[in-house]
Design a protein around this motif. Structure first.
Motif, short mmCIF file in Angstrom:
data_model
loop_
_atom_site.label_atom_id
_atom_site.label_comp_id
_atom_site.label_asym_id
_atom_site.label_seq_id
_atom_site.Cartn_x
_atom_site.Cartn_y
_atom_site.Cartn_z
N UNK A 146 55.37 41.92 39.66
CA UNK A 146 54.37 40.86 39.47
C UNK A 146 53.55 40.63 40.73
N UNK A 147 54.17 40.87 41.90
CA UNK A 147 53.45 40.63 43.16
C UNK A 147 52.36 41.66 43.43
N UNK A 148 52.25 42.66 42.55
CA UNK A 148 51.14 43.62 42.69
C UNK A 148 49.99 43.30 41.73
N UNK A 149 50.21 42.36 40.81
CA UNK A 149 49.21 42.09 39.77
C UNK A 149 48.26 40.96 40.16
N UNK A 150 46.97 41.21 39.93
CA UNK A 150 45.92 40.22 40.17
C UNK A 150 45.12 40.09 38.88
N UNK A 151 44.94 38.87 38.42
CA UNK A 151 44.21 38.65 37.16
C UNK A 151 42.75 38.32 37.48
N UNK A 152 41.85 38.98 36.81
CA UNK A 152 40.44 38.71 37.00
C UNK A 152 40.05 37.41 36.30
N UNK A 153 39.48 36.47 37.07
CA UNK A 153 38.86 35.25 36.55
C UNK A 153 39.84 34.18 36.02
N UNK A 154 40.91 34.60 35.34
CA UNK A 154 41.75 33.64 34.62
C UNK A 154 42.86 33.05 35.50
N UNK A 155 42.52 31.93 36.13
CA UNK A 155 43.48 31.25 37.00
C UNK A 155 44.70 30.80 36.18
N UNK A 156 44.44 30.31 34.96
CA UNK A 156 45.54 29.82 34.12
C UNK A 156 46.57 30.90 33.85
#
Length: 205
Positions: A57-67
């Motif tokens: 999970x520490x490698x994943x970045x979500x575009x735009x969706x803070x929630x």
């Protein structure tokens, strides 16, 4: 060592995404899920499948969706000009790693002032993703890296043969989209980028 970010294209099926990401994650520092057509529920489902298959999970970045980033407990969120303000996100979720997509020195300075952890700046070279738009080039990249303190990750037309030029211009890493996700062999391509960045890191320790 330069960071290696990969961005999903938003044009592949979940099956393709999962297949590629589960095999390339050992060679990359950050995987951006840039899936604008997916709902929050679909993104959460994708993240949980990736996690179950061993993608950290520490490698994943979500575009735009803070929630989605907060609920899933991933590393961070990538904010665009239409996204929530970086300052507000940082105030409410201080542990979230926040990147801002920027296209000028002014935008990069603003992102830094708002508390962003890094900037994604581009496009540096001509790329099919931005057909018809002239690239910003290495000199503009160098000018920006000299004037802001947070890391600048370069994106746009990055290929193995120009990674070193981008790092020489002051970028702290590179981001690649179709160059990995649409490659005939995404894993081989990710390994090539990873080895170039590691070699650069050793040379510049």
């Amino acid at each position: 060592m330069g960071e290696f970010h990969v961005l999903s294209t938003g044009q592949q099926s979940n099956e393709q995404l999962i297949e590629i990401i589960t095999h390339i994650h050992p060679y990359v520092d950050a995987i951006h899920l840039r899936e604008k057509a997916k709902t929050a529920k679909e993104l959460v489902s994708l993240v949980s499948t990736l996690s179950a298959k061993g993608v950290p999970l520490e490698k994943l970045i979500i575009n735009d969706r803070v929630d989605v980033a907060v609920v899933c407990g991933v590393r961070g969120v990538q904010l665009a000009y239409h996204s929530l303000n970086a300052k507000a996100v940082k105030e409410h979720f201080p542990s979230l790693y926040i990147g801002c997509s920027v296209h000028s020195l002014e935008e990069a300075q603003e992102a830094e002032q708002e508390g962003a952890d890094y900037c994604l700046y581009g496009h540096i070279f001509a790329t099919d993703c931005k057909a018809g738009l002239s690239p910003r080039g290495l000199s503009e990249l160098a000018a920006i890296t000299k004037q802001i303190d947070i890391p600048v990750i370069a994106i746009g037309g990055i290929k193995p043969n120009n990674v070193e030029k981008v790092l020489q211009a002051g970028a702290k890493g590179v981001a690649v989209m179709s160059g990995v996700f649409f490659a005939d062999d995404p894993v081989a391509e990710a390994r090539v980028f990873s080895s170039i960045l590691k070699k650069w890191g050793r040379k510049n320790e």
